[in-house]
Design a protein around this motif. Structure first.
Motif, PDB file in Angstrom:
ATOM      1  N   PRO A  16       1.062  -1.203  -0.023  1.00 43.80           N
ATOM      2  CA  PRO A  16      -0.260   0.139  -0.656  1.00 43.80           C
ATOM      3  C   PRO A  16       0.394   1.248  -0.387  1.00 43.80           C
ATOM      4  CG  PRO A  16      -0.630  -1.652   1.790  1.00 43.80           C
ATOM      5  CD  PRO A  16       0.523  -2.136   1.583  1.00 43.80           C
ATOM      6  N   THR A  17       0.475   1.750  -0.739  1.00 40.58           N
ATOM      7  CA  THR A  17       1.099   3.465  -0.479  1.00 40.58           C
ATOM      8  C   THR A  17       0.229   4.407  -0.519  1.00 40.58           C
ATOM      9  OG1 THR A  17       0.750   4.087  -3.369  1.00 40.58           O
ATOM     10  CG2 THR A  17       2.173   2.640  -2.614  1.00 40.58           C
ATOM     11  N   ASN A  18       0.757   5.641  -0.544  1.00 40.95           N
ATOM     12  CA  ASN A  18      -0.627   6.964  -0.107  1.00 40.95           C
ATOM     13  C   ASN A  18      -1.548   7.290  -1.439  1.00 40.95           C
ATOM     14  OD1 ASN A  18       0.681   7.883   2.483  1.00 40.95           O
ATOM     15  ND2 ASN A  18       1.942   9.150   1.033  1.00 40.95           N
ATOM     16  N   GLY A  19      -1.307   6.605  -2.506  1.00 43.88           N
ATOM     17  CA  GLY A  19      -1.600   7.167  -3.987  1.00 43.88           C
ATOM     18  C   GLY A  19      -2.044   5.354  -4.331  1.00 43.88           C
ATOM     19  N   GLY A  20      -2.823   4.181  -3.496  1.00 44.69           N
ATOM     20  CA  GLY A  20      -2.446   3.248  -4.010  1.00 44.69           C
ATOM     21  C   GLY A  20      -1.649   2.233  -3.453  1.00 44.69           C
ATOM     22  N   THR A  21      -2.135   1.428  -4.302  1.00 49.03           N
ATOM     23  CA  THR A  21      -0.913   0.114  -4.373  1.00 49.03           C
ATOM     24  C   THR A  21       0.232   0.235  -5.318  1.00 49.03           C
ATOM     25  OG1 THR A  21      -3.172  -0.818  -3.076  1.00 49.03           O
ATOM     26  CG2 THR A  21      -1.582  -2.798  -3.829  1.00 49.03           C
ATOM     27  N   ALA A  22       1.090  -0.318  -4.790  1.00 51.95           N
ATOM     28  CA  ALA A  22       2.395  -0.909  -5.511  1.00 51.95           C
ATOM     29  C   ALA A  22       2.466  -1.865  -5.674  1.00 51.95           C
ATOM     30  CB  ALA A  22       3.850  -0.324  -5.174  1.00 51.95           C
ATOM     31  N   PHE A  32       8.742  -5.924 -12.927  1.00 56.26           N
ATOM     32  CA  PHE A  32       8.084  -4.536 -12.433  1.00 56.26           C
ATOM     33  C   PHE A  32       7.095  -3.947 -11.642  1.00 56.26           C
ATOM     34  CE2 PHE A  32       5.690  -6.778 -15.647  1.00 56.26           C
ATOM     35  CZ  PHE A  32       4.431  -6.374 -16.160  1.00 56.26           C
ATOM     36  N   LEU A  33       6.473  -2.513 -11.682  1.00 49.21           N
ATOM     37  CA  LEU A  33       5.901  -2.008 -10.348  1.00 49.21           C
ATOM     38  C   LEU A  33       4.329  -2.091 -11.698  1.00 49.21           C
ATOM     39  CD1 LEU A  33       4.715  -0.322  -7.808  1.00 49.21           C
ATOM     40  CD2 LEU A  33       6.484   0.909  -8.893  1.00 49.21           C
ATOM     41  N   ILE A  34       3.360  -1.964 -10.777  1.00 47.90           N
ATOM     42  CA  ILE A  34       2.390  -1.652 -11.639  1.00 47.90           C
ATOM     43  C   ILE A  34       1.634  -0.939 -10.283  1.00 47.90           C
ATOM     44  CG2 ILE A  34       0.052  -1.871 -12.593  1.00 47.90           C
ATOM     45  CD1 ILE A  34       1.024  -4.160 -13.885  1.00 47.90           C
ATOM     46  N   PHE A  35       1.032   0.131 -10.925  1.00 42.89           N
ATOM     47  CA  PHE A  35       0.262   1.404  -9.667  1.00 42.89           C
ATOM     48  C   PHE A  35      -1.285   0.628 -10.104  1.00 42.89           C
ATOM     49  CE2 PHE A  35       3.765   3.282  -8.762  1.00 42.89           C
ATOM     50  CZ  PHE A  35       4.057   3.499  -7.888  1.00 42.89           C
ATOM     51  N   ILE A  36      -2.281  -0.112  -8.788  1.00 45.92           N
ATOM     52  CA  ILE A  36      -3.473  -0.242  -8.754  1.00 45.92           C
ATOM     53  C   ILE A  36      -4.277   0.468  -7.829  1.00 45.92           C
ATOM     54  CG2 ILE A  36      -3.042  -2.110  -9.868  1.00 45.92           C
ATOM     55  CD1 ILE A  36      -3.759  -4.107  -7.736  1.00 45.92           C
ATOM     56  N   ASP A  37      -5.188   0.952  -7.605  1.00 48.60           N
ATOM     57  CA  ASP A  37      -6.075   1.548  -6.795  1.00 48.60           C
ATOM     58  C   ASP A  37      -6.069   0.149  -5.422  1.00 48.60           C
ATOM     59  OD1 ASP A  37      -9.101  -0.792  -6.559  1.00 48.60           O
ATOM     60  OD2 ASP A  37      -8.763   0.465  -8.773  1.00 48.60           O
ATOM     61  N   ALA A  43      -7.912  -7.093  -2.085  1.00 48.53           N
ATOM     62  CA  ALA A  43      -8.192  -8.260  -3.242  1.00 48.53           C
ATOM     63  C   ALA A  43      -7.494  -9.331  -2.881  1.00 48.53           C
ATOM     64  CB  ALA A  43      -9.013  -8.178  -3.751  1.00 48.53           C
ATOM     65  N   ILE A  44      -6.193  -8.491  -3.352  1.00 52.12           N
ATOM     66  CA  ILE A  44      -5.035  -9.213  -4.388  1.00 52.12           C
ATOM     67  C   ILE A  44      -4.257  -9.817  -2.774  1.00 52.12           C
ATOM     68  CG2 ILE A  44      -2.653 -10.076  -5.310  1.00 52.12           C
ATOM     69  CD1 ILE A  44      -4.410  -8.117  -7.350  1.00 52.12           C
ATOM     70  N   ALA A  45      -4.082  -9.152  -2.573  1.00 53.35           N
ATOM     71  CA  ALA A  45      -2.663  -9.208  -0.961  1.00 53.35           C
ATOM     72  C   ALA A  45      -3.853 -10.165   1.004  1.00 53.35           C
ATOM     73  CB  ALA A  45      -2.571  -7.562  -0.467  1.00 53.35           C
TER      74      ALA A  45
END
Length: 131
Positions: A16-22, A32-37, A43-45
């Motif tokens: 989790p990040t301030n702007g979403g989830t890494a 590689f990194l995808i930012f998701i809500d 749900a994934i975690a």
């Protein structure tokens, strides 16, 4: 998509990040990194962490529905990126007493496809052009 044009990856981390989830995806050599809500990240975690919610989440419901109709998720492919937006395809097999085996390819957000893939133990691939 031929096997030589894709790379199998796993979920390495969901942070989790301030702007979403890494969401970190990769193989033994590269990530590689995808930012998701945050809802999708959760749900994934939750599934990866074997947390069982008190009621079925949307992806649990879709998984149950697919299994009930004799469908399975063969694989997902993150196949395109455009202006920091990733695109994915879900390859679904349907076989039941009404249909012979049928292959269906669906457009999906990578986060939805990954949430289903971790639940249904389906492999996750990335096209070499995205990699």
């Amino acid at each position: 998509m031929p096997a030589s044009k894709v790379i199998r990856v796993d979920v390495h981390a969901v942070i989790p990040t301030n702007g979403g989830t890494a969401l970190f995806l990769g193989d033994a050599h590269k990530s590689f990194l995808i930012f998701i809500d945050n809802a999708m990240g959760s749900a994934i975690a939750m599934h990866i962490g074997k947390v069982i919610p008190p009621r079925p989440q949307t992806h649990d419901l879709v998984t149950g529905l697919m299994q009930a109709i004799g469908a399975s998720l063969d694989r997902i492919v993150i196949n395109h990126v455009e202006q920091d937006t990733y695109f994915a395809r879900m390859i679904v097999s349907v076989a039941n007493e009404v249909l012979d085996k049928k292959l269906i390819e669906l457009d999906a957000r990578p986060s939805d496809a990954i949430a289903l893939a971790v639940r249904m133990e389906a492999p996750i691939f990335v096209s070499r052009s995205v990699w």
